[in-house]
Enzyme design. Structure first.
Site, PDB file in Angstrom:
ATOM      1  N   LYS A 101      63.001 -65.960  38.903  1.00  0.00           N
ATOM      2  CA  LYS A 101      63.271 -66.321  40.283  1.00  0.00           C
ATOM      3  C   LYS A 101      62.036 -66.834  41.005  1.00  0.00           C
ATOM      4  CE  LYS A 101      66.533 -62.685  39.688  1.00  0.00           C
ATOM      5  NZ  LYS A 101      66.580 -61.278  39.401  1.00  0.00           N
ATOM      6  N   LYS A 129      60.213 -67.408  30.681  1.00  0.00           N
ATOM      7  CA  LYS A 129      61.626 -67.217  30.991  1.00  0.00           C
ATOM      8  C   LYS A 129      61.979 -67.848  32.342  1.00  0.00           C
ATOM      9  CE  LYS A 129      64.782 -63.486  31.346  1.00  0.00           C
ATOM     10  NZ  LYS A 129      65.072 -62.079  31.369  1.00  0.00           N
ATOM     11  N   LYS A 153      55.822 -53.136  35.866  1.00  0.00           N
ATOM     12  CA  LYS A 153      55.914 -53.178  37.330  1.00  0.00           C
ATOM     13  C   LYS A 153      54.768 -52.418  37.975  1.00  0.00           C
ATOM     14  CE  LYS A 153      59.640 -55.513  37.803  1.00  0.00           C
ATOM     15  NZ  LYS A 153      61.012 -55.714  37.767  1.00  0.00           N
TER      16      LYS A 153
END
Ligand code: TRP
Length: 329
Positions: free
Chosen positions: A198, A195, A111
């Site tokens: 979103k 994966k 992140k």
């Protein structure tokens, strides 16, 4: 009876991946274990999020939990921010986690590598400590999570062991991660090597999607130039992903799914996958629509808050007492 606890961070729309990897499995535990499921809304604040989005996502997840079969009479369903013991235990636990180990967390490194160094909030760094507190408050032994959260649960385990050792008592229950084997990794339909997350509306199926577009996404899922419906993650990632989805929703093994489609072409197979996905989503969406704007949702949260607080309060008291914070006995 072992306590099972899991949480979802309300930072985005729930996907079919969340359903197969997490939501679908929670109700199975509730007949044999004491189950705690919560919305990690304080964790959602660790990266910038719009207030209205956070609020709506939170409500959505509660409604989807219920729509997927969690029963508030069997499980404790609550919001992290409504049980203030989470913040309180966090303040205590921060002193038992080391900066070095938090610095090594993969999620933190990922992140912050994309962020302006001067604007990294403290919360994203101490994220796993808050998470450890979530787990400890309910004496949770089993913690079902996705692969990406395994490292955080292992850190919680280390902190628990360290804490118990420091005070020479079994104060904190030592937790362990449980990774769902089937469907722990549902991949994107447009790029089956990534994966399902979103960020890619073409490759993701959201639980809220209308069924027509769900069918379209599945029918146009990326596959390969072959013609055999066989599980082969390396050479046939698209077909393998569809087989994983199909077998998880039908509750059969991958081999059983392969056998069903011996000799079938990709079109026939995709149609069957679309049918089962739409059938499952239709049921969930009907229940979701009944719940999302009904007073039932708030009733469930109120009940959950009461039950969770009662248990959290007791655990916190035990921990405060052990570290030497004074309380009238
Ligand atoms: N960090 C988890 C996630 O991003 C959510 C979470 C917060 C959680 N606290 C937890 C999961 C405690 C399990 C146990 O998905």
């Amino acid at each position: 009876m072992e306590n099972v606890l899991s949480g979802i961070k309300p930072t985005g729309q729930l996907t079919l991946g969340n359903y197969i990897g997490a939501l679908k499995n929670f109700p199975k535990y509730q007949d044999t274990n004491k189950v705690f499921v919560f919305i990690a809304d304080l964790h959602a604040l660790t990266l910038p999020i719009e207030p209205e989005v956070l609020r709506q996502n939170t409500k959505d997840i509660v409604a989807f939990y219920l729509a997927c079969g969690l029963d508030p009479n069997k499980s404790v369903i609550f919001l992290q921010s409504q049980v203030h013991e989470h913040s309180e235990i966090n303040t205590i636990l921060e002193n038992y986690a080391y900066m070095g180990e938090l610095n090594r967390m993969t999620q933190f490194k990922d992140k912050v590598s994309k962020m302006n160094e001067k604007k990294i909030g403290l919360g994203i760094f101490t994220y796993p400590v808050l998470m450890a507190g979530d787990i400890f408050l309910y004496d949770a032994k089993k913690v079902p999570v996705g692969e990406d959260q395994k490292q955080h649960v292992e850190l919680a385990r280390d902190i628990a062991i360290r804490f118990n050792h420091r005070y020479k008592q079994d104060v904190i229950v030592i937790p362990e991660p449980v990774i769902s084997s089937n469907g722990a990794r549902i991949m994107s339909l447009s790029d089956p090597t990534k994966k399902m997350s979103k960020s890619d509306p073409k490759g993701d199926i959201f639980l809220k999607d209308d069924l027509k577009s769900v069918r379209k996404k599945i029918m146009s899922a990326v596959t390969d130039t072959g013609c055999e419906v066989k599980y082969d993650k390396v050479n046939k990632p698209g077909i393998s992903n569809l087989l994983t989805i199909y077998s998880a929703l039908k509750e059969i093994t991958i081999e059983e799914a392969e056998n069903e489609f011996t000799g079938a072409n990709y079109g026939t197979f995709k149609k069957a996958v679309a049918d089962v996905v739409c059938e499952v989503l239709e049921k969930i969406q009907t229940r979701y629509n009944d719940i999302i704007n009904s007073p039932y949702l708030d009733e469930v949260l109120e009940k959950g808050k009461k039950e969770a607080s009662q248990i959290a309060q007791k655990t916190l008291k035990r921990i405060k007492n052990v570290v030497g914070l004074y309380e009238k006995q």
